[in-house]
Design an enzyme around this catalytic site. Structure first.
Site, PDB file in Angstrom:
ATOM      1  N   TYR A  98     118.511  59.395  24.966  1.00  0.00           N
ATOM      2  CA  TYR A  98     119.011  60.648  24.431  1.00  0.00           C
ATOM      3  C   TYR A  98     119.368  60.466  22.946  1.00  0.00           C
ATOM      4  O   TYR A  98     120.081  59.527  22.580  1.00  0.00           O
ATOM      5  CB  TYR A  98     120.246  61.067  25.247  1.00  0.00           C
ATOM      6  N   ASP A 170     123.198  55.812  32.443  1.00  0.00           N
ATOM      7  CA  ASP A 170     123.240  57.250  32.202  1.00  0.00           C
ATOM      8  C   ASP A 170     122.402  57.906  33.297  1.00  0.00           C
ATOM      9  O   ASP A 170     121.169  57.816  33.289  1.00  0.00           O
ATOM     10  CB  ASP A 170     122.693  57.549  30.802  1.00  0.00           C
ATOM     11  N   LYS A 195     124.581  69.114  32.276  1.00  0.00           N
ATOM     12  CA  LYS A 195     123.218  69.312  32.747  1.00  0.00           C
ATOM     13  C   LYS A 195     123.222  69.637  34.251  1.00  0.00           C
ATOM     14  O   LYS A 195     123.736  70.664  34.628  1.00  0.00           O
ATOM     15  CB  LYS A 195     122.383  68.071  32.409  1.00  0.00           C
TER      16      LYS A 195
HETATM   17  C1  LIG Z   1     122.812  65.800  27.085  1.00  0.00           C
HETATM   18  C2  LIG Z   1     122.771  64.347  27.334  1.00  0.00           C
HETATM   19  C3  LIG Z   1     123.783  63.490  26.866  1.00  0.00           C
HETATM   20  C4  LIG Z   1     124.941  63.995  26.032  1.00  0.00           C
HETATM   21  O1  LIG Z   1     125.769  64.838  26.759  1.00  0.00           O
HETATM   22  P1  LIG Z   1     126.584  66.076  26.106  1.00  0.00           P
HETATM   23  O2  LIG Z   1     127.225  66.681  27.281  1.00  0.00           O
HETATM   24  O3  LIG Z   1     125.601  66.945  25.412  1.00  0.00           O
HETATM   25  O4  LIG Z   1     127.552  65.456  25.144  1.00  0.00           O
HETATM   26  C5  LIG Z   1     123.678  62.147  27.169  1.00  0.00           C
HETATM   27  N1  LIG Z   1     122.634  61.655  27.887  1.00  0.00           N
HETATM   28  C6  LIG Z   1     121.648  62.437  28.338  1.00  0.00           C
HETATM   29  C7  LIG Z   1     120.540  61.848  29.116  1.00  0.00           C
HETATM   30  C8  LIG Z   1     121.674  63.803  28.077  1.00  0.00           C
HETATM   31  O5  LIG Z   1     120.679  64.592  28.513  1.00  0.00           O
END
Ligand SMILES: *Cc1c(COP(=O)(O)O)cnc(C)c1O
Length: 379
Positions: A98, A170, A195
């Site tokens: 990301y 993540d 998400k």
């Molecule tokens: C969106 C995202 C982030 C960051 O998260 P936010 O809620 O936008 O701060 C980190 N890792 C991945 C894979 C993401 O899609």
């Protein structure tokens, strides 16, 4: 409890005051004390809030951990993890990740003397080449964003354990519906709850889940000391989102498959990146560690034309051209000019983020409508 039951009941109890089935939104910053220090477990809402705690318990439950922590964004959650480190420490990170995570690592934490190695981890044994006595953390994103590479979490965890290094995963793209990194040996699971966990594109939030008490205490300390917490309203919304995670994910996966197969058959499409294809380089690992293959897909067009990619995303009508992913509605993005614009062109092209790459977050609409929309936009 099995997973689907956990999404609804995991870590939850009915409200003690009136038996409300959903936890009330405790919209308060502070709590009355009968005598100094005489309180009911809550003093100040940066430290604890009952609505946030209900959500944190749900996070822990669905990820098969013991302790959950909710933050004001995914990046705030990552920020808290890196604050476990000190100057001179080194991190080995996935190279396709990301863009905001890359920016946080390189533009903020490198300035504090932490060293990051960005490497291809499709072959997890590569990790070992970068381990030294300063290595304190391995950062894995799988599937990766936006190339949908798959990293073997178990293999990464074996390396981490051998060298006494923390492994953080993540899990934003997969969600615990598809894979549960703690069961595969990860120490920390991180989410952008913005998400799939939230799932309705109405909240920005981050989550961490751990199993180890000592590690949890360090992270709770940082959460309270740095203060990047989320509010009770947002906590309520994400808790509500989690209750349908399993059925949403099931449909995301079904639609993802239909869209990926359609794109793969289209004469103008060069490549489709989706871990469900048997010819995906790490399909076997995906099959082993994931229950299904998700609704995130990237593709390129023949000729790799920047302007054509822009035209396609502009022409989409049901897919919304927008940052983000994981909501009920389908979104399309152009990583080179959007999510990955902060990564230098040479760097991004090395990992496959070329000019014509388009990333789709396939929503839970009717697959026929999504395919028809892509057909008219690609032309
Ligand atoms: C969106 C995202 C982030 C960051 O998260 P936010 O809620 O936008 O701060 C980190 N890792 C991945 C894979 C993401 O899609």
């Amino acid at each position: 409890m099995k997973f689907n039951t956990k999404t609804i009941h995991g870590g939850q109890e009915h409200d003690k005051a009136y038996g409300s089935v959903m936890p009330p939104i405790y919209q308060t910053s502070t709590y009355a004390q009968s005598t100094p220090g005489g309180h009911k477990g809550y003093e100040y809402s940066r430290t604890h809030n009952p609505t946030r705690n209900a959500l944190e318990n749900a996070f822990a439950s669905i990820e098969n951990g013991k302790y959950g922590l909710a933050f004001g964004s995914g990046l705030a959650a990552i920020d808290a993890i890196i604050k476990l480190l000190k100057p001179g420490d080194e991190v080995i990170s996935t190279n396709d990740l990301y863009g905001g995570t890359y920016r946080l690592f390189t533009k903020v934490f490198e300035g504090f003397g932490i060293k990051f190695h960005f490497i291809g981890m499709e072959n997890a044994s590569n990790i070992e080449d970068y381990v030294n006595e300063n290595t304190k953390l391995i950062w894995v994103e799988t599937p990766t964003n936006p190339m949908m590479n798959i990293i073997d979490v178990k293999a990464a965890s074996n390396i981490a354990k051998r060298h006494n290094i923390l492994l953080a995963v993540d899990n934003t793209f997969a969600t615990p519906y598809l894979q549960q990194p703690i069961d595969l040996g990860a120490d920390i699971v991180m989410h952008s709850a913005t998400k799939y966990l939230g799932g309705h594109s109405d909240v920005v939030m981050g989550a961490l889940v751990v199993k180890d008490k000592e590690l949890a205490d360090k992270l709770y300390f940082i959460q309270n000391a740095s203060g990047a917490v989320c509010g009770p309203q947002d906590s309520f919304l994400v808790l509500r989102g989690i209750k349908t995670l399993h059925i949403r994910m099931q449909r995301h996966c079904e639609n993802g498959k239909a869209v990926a197969e359609y794109l793969a058959s289209h004469p103008k499409i060069a490549k489709v990146y989706w871990p469900g294809f048997e010819n995906h380089p790490n399909h076997k690992i995906a099959k082993n560690q994931m229950k299904d293959f998700g609704g995130m897909i990237s593709f390129t067009t023949k000729g790799n034309n920047y302007n054509e990619a822009i035209r396609i995303v502009e022409n989409l009508k049901i897919f919304t051209l927008a940052e983000s992913l994981g909501g009920v509605e389908s979104l399309a993005g152009h990583p080179a000019s959007m999510t990955h614009a902060s990564i230098p062109k040479e760097e991004r092209e090395k990992t496959g983020v070329v000019d014509s790459l388009i990333r789709l977050s396939v929503g839970i609409e009717d697959a026929e409508d999504l395919i028809a929309d892509l057909a008219q936009a690609i032309g």
